[in-house]
Design a protein around this motif. Structure first.
Motif, PDB file in Angstrom:
ATOM      1  N   UNK A   1     -23.939 -59.232 -40.125  1.00  0.00           N
ATOM      2  CA  UNK A   1     -23.021 -59.933 -41.076  1.00  0.00           C
ATOM      3  C   UNK A   1     -23.883 -59.945 -42.492  1.00  0.00           C
ATOM      4  N   UNK A   2     -23.285 -59.747 -43.339  1.00  0.00           N
ATOM      5  CA  UNK A   2     -23.788 -59.475 -44.848  1.00  0.00           C
ATOM      6  C   UNK A   2     -23.286 -60.582 -45.744  1.00  0.00           C
ATOM      7  N   UNK A   3     -24.015 -61.382 -46.086  1.00  0.00           N
ATOM      8  CA  UNK A   3     -23.590 -62.638 -46.621  1.00  0.00           C
ATOM      9  C   UNK A   3     -23.926 -62.795 -48.067  1.00  0.00           C
ATOM     10  N   UNK A   4     -23.136 -63.123 -49.034  1.00  0.00           N
ATOM     11  CA  UNK A   4     -23.730 -63.542 -50.467  1.00  0.00           C
ATOM     12  C   UNK A   4     -23.535 -65.010 -50.486  1.00  0.00           C
ATOM     13  N   UNK A   5     -24.669 -65.396 -51.348  1.00  0.00           N
ATOM     14  CA  UNK A   5     -24.786 -66.842 -51.740  1.00  0.00           C
ATOM     15  C   UNK A   5     -24.539 -66.861 -52.995  1.00  0.00           C
ATOM     16  N   UNK A   6     -23.780 -67.881 -53.786  1.00  0.00           N
ATOM     17  CA  UNK A   6     -23.595 -67.721 -55.034  1.00  0.00           C
ATOM     18  C   UNK A   6     -24.299 -69.125 -55.614  1.00  0.00           C
ATOM     19  N   UNK A   7     -25.549 -69.008 -56.387  1.00  0.00           N
ATOM     20  CA  UNK A   7     -26.144 -70.434 -56.835  1.00  0.00           C
ATOM     21  C   UNK A   7     -27.393 -70.487 -56.141  1.00  0.00           C
ATOM     22  N   UNK A   8     -28.443 -70.502 -57.005  1.00  0.00           N
ATOM     23  CA  UNK A   8     -29.766 -70.457 -56.290  1.00  0.00           C
ATOM     24  C   UNK A   8     -30.549 -71.990 -56.722  1.00  0.00           C
ATOM     25  N   UNK A   9     -29.594 -73.012 -56.386  1.00  0.00           N
ATOM     26  CA  UNK A   9     -30.262 -74.359 -56.598  1.00  0.00           C
ATOM     27  C   UNK A   9     -30.610 -74.867 -54.990  1.00  0.00           C
ATOM     28  N   UNK A  10     -30.796 -76.190 -54.773  1.00  0.00           N
ATOM     29  CA  UNK A  10     -31.263 -76.580 -53.458  1.00  0.00           C
ATOM     30  C   UNK A  10     -30.408 -76.362 -52.416  1.00  0.00           C
ATOM     31  N   UNK A  11     -28.974 -76.462 -52.870  1.00  0.00           N
ATOM     32  CA  UNK A  11     -27.994 -76.072 -51.533  1.00  0.00           C
ATOM     33  C   UNK A  11     -28.171 -74.756 -51.159  1.00  0.00           C
ATOM     34  N   UNK A  12     -28.015 -73.625 -52.227  1.00  0.00           N
ATOM     35  CA  UNK A  12     -28.001 -72.333 -52.156  1.00  0.00           C
ATOM     36  C   UNK A  12     -29.286 -71.935 -51.405  1.00  0.00           C
ATOM     37  N   UNK A  13     -30.554 -72.307 -51.816  1.00  0.00           N
ATOM     38  CA  UNK A  13     -31.769 -72.093 -51.210  1.00  0.00           C
ATOM     39  C   UNK A  13     -31.995 -72.545 -49.938  1.00  0.00           C
ATOM     40  N   UNK A  14     -31.331 -73.867 -49.629  1.00  0.00           N
ATOM     41  CA  UNK A  14     -31.444 -74.194 -48.159  1.00  0.00           C
ATOM     42  C   UNK A  14     -30.620 -73.397 -47.181  1.00  0.00           C
ATOM     43  N   UNK A  15     -29.301 -73.057 -47.640  1.00  0.00           N
ATOM     44  CA  UNK A  15     -28.661 -72.233 -46.874  1.00  0.00           C
ATOM     45  C   UNK A  15     -29.135 -70.847 -46.576  1.00  0.00           C
ATOM     46  N   UNK A  16     -30.000 -70.303 -47.758  1.00  0.00           N
ATOM     47  CA  UNK A  16     -30.477 -68.876 -47.501  1.00  0.00           C
ATOM     48  C   UNK A  16     -31.678 -68.944 -46.482  1.00  0.00           C
ATOM     49  N   UNK A  17     -32.308 -69.955 -46.734  1.00  0.00           N
ATOM     50  CA  UNK A  17     -33.633 -70.276 -45.813  1.00  0.00           C
ATOM     51  C   UNK A  17     -33.243 -70.197 -44.378  1.00  0.00           C
ATOM     52  N   UNK A  18     -32.124 -71.365 -44.185  1.00  0.00           N
ATOM     53  CA  UNK A  18     -31.724 -70.861 -42.450  1.00  0.00           C
ATOM     54  C   UNK A  18     -31.233 -69.958 -42.192  1.00  0.00           C
ATOM     55  N   UNK A  19     -30.308 -69.117 -43.018  1.00  0.00           N
ATOM     56  CA  UNK A  19     -29.663 -67.898 -42.660  1.00  0.00           C
ATOM     57  C   UNK A  19     -30.858 -66.806 -42.313  1.00  0.00           C
ATOM     58  N   UNK A  20     -31.829 -66.976 -43.322  1.00  0.00           N
ATOM     59  CA  UNK A  20     -33.047 -65.643 -43.041  1.00  0.00           C
ATOM     60  C   UNK A  20     -33.747 -65.790 -41.908  1.00  0.00           C
ATOM     61  N   UNK A  21     -33.470 -67.030 -41.089  1.00  0.00           N
ATOM     62  CA  UNK A  21     -34.148 -66.946 -39.778  1.00  0.00           C
ATOM     63  C   UNK A  21     -33.398 -66.156 -38.823  1.00  0.00           C
ATOM     64  N   UNK A  22     -31.955 -65.621 -39.091  1.00  0.00           N
ATOM     65  CA  UNK A  22     -31.244 -64.998 -38.063  1.00  0.00           C
ATOM     66  C   UNK A  22     -31.306 -63.479 -38.225  1.00  0.00           C
ATOM     67  N   UNK A  23     -31.646 -63.001 -37.168  1.00  0.00           N
ATOM     68  CA  UNK A  23     -31.818 -61.378 -37.194  1.00  0.00           C
ATOM     69  C   UNK A  23     -30.627 -60.723 -37.406  1.00  0.00           C
ATOM     70  N   UNK A  24     -29.566 -61.160 -37.160  1.00  0.00           N
ATOM     71  CA  UNK A  24     -28.082 -60.531 -37.219  1.00  0.00           C
ATOM     72  C   UNK A  24     -27.445 -60.976 -38.793  1.00  0.00           C
ATOM     73  N   UNK A  25     -28.182 -61.555 -39.484  1.00  0.00           N
ATOM     74  CA  UNK A  25     -27.623 -61.862 -40.824  1.00  0.00           C
ATOM     75  C   UNK A  25     -28.505 -61.261 -41.943  1.00  0.00           C
ATOM     76  N   UNK A  26     -28.041 -60.885 -42.946  1.00  0.00           N
ATOM     77  CA  UNK A  26     -28.887 -60.311 -44.313  1.00  0.00           C
ATOM     78  C   UNK A  26     -27.788 -60.617 -45.371  1.00  0.00           C
ATOM     79  N   UNK A  27     -28.392 -60.640 -46.402  1.00  0.00           N
ATOM     80  CA  UNK A  27     -27.617 -60.921 -47.653  1.00  0.00           C
ATOM     81  C   UNK A  27     -28.296 -61.008 -49.034  1.00  0.00           C
ATOM     82  N   UNK A  28     -27.751 -61.667 -49.978  1.00  0.00           N
ATOM     83  CA  UNK A  28     -28.419 -61.663 -51.350  1.00  0.00           C
ATOM     84  C   UNK A  28     -27.884 -63.019 -51.883  1.00  0.00           C
ATOM     85  N   UNK A  29     -28.847 -63.576 -52.502  1.00  0.00           N
ATOM     86  CA  UNK A  29     -28.695 -64.990 -53.112  1.00  0.00           C
ATOM     87  C   UNK A  29     -28.698 -64.752 -54.797  1.00  0.00           C
TER      88      UNK A  29
END
Ligand SMILES: Cc1cc2nc3c(=O)[nH]c(=O)nc-3n(C[C@H](O)[C@H](O)[C@H](O)COP(=O)(O)OP(=O)(O)OC[C@H]3O[C@@H](n4cnc5c(N)ncnc54)[C@H](O)[C@@H]3O)c2cc1C
Length: 433
Positions: A1-29
């Motif tokens: 799954x390729x995920x885009x997170x728009x916004x690098x504040x506390x919320x975006x960084x938190x979502x990205x940090x959790x998702x980065x632990x999933x081997x099946x997910x890649x993306x761009x913040x």
């Protein structure tokens, strides 16, 4: 799954940090500024570490940040604000803020009978049987409560302090929100703490985690300025590229999401959230060359609804040797209908009130100023949690996107809402895998 997170504040960084632990997910913040952190951005000036938004954690032991500390292996130290030095100023009188039973006994804000009543209220909140949760707003509860004026004023003032809002707005906070919030806070053993070293200690670790996964990239100075649906994917457009994603997370204030989606087929679904008002305050930060006075860790002026935190009394890491960092915050009412001139006069009056609070308790502070930052319109929370406003759900019916940030549904208020909604969105996405 390729995920885009728009916004690098506390919320975006938190979502990205959790998702980065999933081997099946890649993306761009994607972050449009040159740095991460959003309103939790920290910068250095003349040896002082200044926050755009302050870093007090309310109820740390029951806070989402403690859950993240365990789940994401974050490492940070924190220090409790000295409760015995948290004071309220009412009229000419200075008295301990009734933050716990010791202070409640000492405070002059209430008579002995009123203290008995207030203890009863706290006990009911702790036991989760307080009637307030059945009332639409704090104002409705107070109107029917039969409490003395002093007890009503204390309730209002507590809500002003924790939600950063005026008394008029405090009366509009929904009863269930008050019940939940204070249930958590009164049960906490660590009611007010600072993350030592500011938000950067947290945001740097989240960033490193995202980068270390190898599946994510962080795109700074790449604001997303367009989004469309094409052949089963969402095409995001920035100045530098156009890229397709399977899922999109909006981690930015709803006011900015509305602008970004204007003219797209998704615009109408945001209509219920367009009129939301934000919590805005005036911030008056001063870094002093030496400690001018240290009478309190926090002084709240009940007459004018503003407060000063001696941030460096708790977090000494933010100042150069011997220095002092004070942060003044004045709650603001919403834009006055009288137009720009009236608003200017109102803000000027708030500035005078703030400076006179500094004058009363920090004599000669003007001579010691090394750094000063005044913001007359700082957004504390992107959706004020009052009746009439609607927090944005993490999923909106008929919309394919995910939403997190301090204006979204989640646990707690302010930064905790950003953390908890970011974590929740990651959970929802992982469930899709
Ligand atoms: C003066 C002040 C004091 C505060 N004190 C406290 C406190 O003591 N305790 C506490 O818990 N909280 C406090 N807060 C609140 C806390 O700072 C916020 O709740 C939190 O930082 C919000 O994080 P967020 O991720 O939801 O939003 P934001 O920080 O606003 O992050 C959104 C990000 O999205 C980016 N962005 C927007 N549009 C785009 C786009 N099109 N493309 C790419 N990027 C985009 C923005 O640049 C931003 O970085 C305070 C805030 C202020 C202002």
């Amino acid at each position: 799954m390729n995920v885009a997170i728009i916004g690098g504040g506390l919320a975006g960084l938190t979502a990205a940090a959790y998702l980065s632990e999933q081997p099946g997910v890649r993306g761009v913040l994607f972050e449009r500024s040159p740095q991460l952190g959003g309103r939790a951005f920290t910068y250095e000036k003349a040896g002082f570490t200044l926050n755009y938004g302050a870093h007090a954690i309310y109820g740390l032991d029951r806070h989402t940040l403690s859950v993240m500390e365990r789940e994401l292996n974050l490492e940070f130290s924190s220090k409790q604000v000295d409760k015995r030095k948290v004071m309220y100023e009412k009229g000419e009188q200075l008295t301990p803020a009734p933050l716990d039973f010791v202070n409640l006994v000492k405070t002059d804000l209430l008579t002995a009978m009123q203290k008995v009543r207030f203890v009863g209220e706290i006990t009911a909140i702790i036991a989760n049987i307080h009637q307030i949760k059945h009332y639409a707003t704090l104002g409705d509860y107070l109107a029917e409560s039969g409490a003395d004026e002093d007890v009503k004023e204390l309730w209002e003032h507590l809500v002003c302090s924790n939600f950063f809002i005026t008394p008029e707005d405090a009366r509009r906070v929904p009863g269930p929100v008050i019940s939940d919030y204070y249930h958590n806070l009164f049960l906490s053993h660590r009611p007010v703490n600072y993350v030592l070293g500011s938000w950067a200690v947290i945001t740097n670790q989240l960033r490193d985690k995202v980068a270390a996964s190898g599946r994510w990239s962080i795109a700074l100075q790449e604001g997303v300025d367009g989004i469309r649906y094409e052949q089963g994917s969402y095409m995001l457009k920035t100045k530098a590229r156009e890229e397709a994603f399977d899922r999109v997370v909006f981690a930015m204030p709803v006011q900015q999401i509305v602008k970004l989606l204007r003219g797209t087929p998704w615009e109408p679904f945001l209509a219920p959230y367009e009129q939301n008002t934000a919590t805005e305050v005036m911030v008056y930060d001063i870094g002093l060359k030496h400690v001018v006075a240290r009478p309190f860790s926090y002084i709240s002026d009940m007459n004018h609804k503003l407060f000063i935190s001696d941030v460096s009394a708790t977090d000494h890491t933010l100042v150069p040797e011997g220095g002092q960092l004070l942060q003044g915050i004045a709650y603001l009412s919403d834009e006055s209908s009288g137009g720009d001139e009236d608003r200017k006069a109102y803000l000027e009056e708030r500035t005078q009130q703030m400076e006179s609070l500094f004058d009363r308790h920090y004599p000669n502070w003007r001579d010691a100023v090394a750094v000063k930052r005044v913001s007359k319109k700082a957004m504390v929370q992107s959706v004020k949690n009052i009746a009439g406003n609607r927090l944005v759900p993490n999923r909106i019916e008929s919309m394919p996107f995910y939403f997190c940030g301090d204006g979204c549904e989640g646990k707690g208020e302010l930064a905790e809402r950003a953390f908890s909604s970011g974590r929740r969105v990651a959970e929802l996405l992982v469930a899709k895998l």
